[in-house]
Design an enzyme around this catalytic site. Structure first.
Site, mmCIF file in Angstrom:
data_model
loop_
_atom_site.group_PDB
_atom_site.id
_atom_site.type_symbol
_atom_site.label_atom_id
_atom_site.label_comp_id
_atom_site.label_asym_id
_atom_site.label_seq_id
_atom_site.Cartn_x
_atom_site.Cartn_y
_atom_site.Cartn_z
ATOM 1 C CD GLU A 196 -1.731 2.418 1.390
ATOM 2 O OE1 GLU A 196 -2.443 3.318 0.915
ATOM 3 O OE2 GLU A 196 -0.731 2.647 2.091
ATOM 4 N NE ARG A 199 10.098 -18.853 0.468
ATOM 5 C CZ ARG A 199 10.484 -20.095 0.111
ATOM 6 N NH1 ARG A 199 10.202 -20.563 -1.073
ATOM 7 N NH2 ARG A 199 11.175 -20.839 0.919
ATOM 8 C CG PHE A 219 0.174 -13.483 2.677
ATOM 9 C CD1 PHE A 219 1.023 -12.391 2.657
ATOM 10 C CD2 PHE A 219 -1.128 -13.311 3.118
ATOM 11 C CE1 PHE A 219 0.599 -11.150 3.086
ATOM 12 C CE2 PHE A 219 -1.565 -12.067 3.557
ATOM 13 C CZ PHE A 219 -0.702 -10.979 3.536
#
Length: 140
Positions: free
Chosen positions: A55, A84, A82
């Protein structure tokens, strides 16, 4: 990169420890060093930190690109997958503007660890709006 002289100061990014690497909207980059305050309970870099980096880099690069036109930028939506965990070193975001419209910019971003392994993929939409004009009373 220090805070921008055009007044784009983010105390939140300073709190997180964001290191600005490149504000270029063709390839904006930022990184954060791993430290205990940024870990979630099992020791991994908190997903919110990765989302924050995405962001921040997308909003900042957009803002720097449009501020000269009297515009401002603010996050409108974000989606992060996500892949890893980051457990040591740092997390670095590289973002590329895929669409640069009058009212919105859309970014694709990757989060990689210190070993250059892909840790997250994200897409960010940034709203571009006219910057507020300061009122004469605010100068007093």
């Amino acid at each position: 990169m220090a805070d921008d002289p055009r007044g784009l100061v983010s105390h939140f990014d300073a709190l997180v420890g964001t290191e600005w690497l490149d504000d270029d909207p063709d390839r904006a980059r930022a990184r954060v060093a791993m430290r205990d305050e940024l870990r979630q309970p099992v020791g991994l870099l908190h997903g919110g930190v990765m989302s924050t980096l995405v962001e921040s880099v997308c909003s900042r690069a957009t803002a720097l690109a449009v501020v000269g036109d009297g515009m401002m930028a603010m996050g409108q939506s974000i989606g992060v997958s996500f892949i890893r965990p980051v457990t040591e070193g740092h997390a670095e975001v590289t973002a590329r503007a895929r669409h640069r419209g009058r009212a919105t910019w859309v970014w694709d971003a990757e989060v990689r660890d210190a070993d250059d392994r892909l840790c997250a993929l994200a897409q960010m939409t940034v709203a571009v709006r006219p910057a507020p004009v300061p009122s004469p009373e605010s100068d007093s």
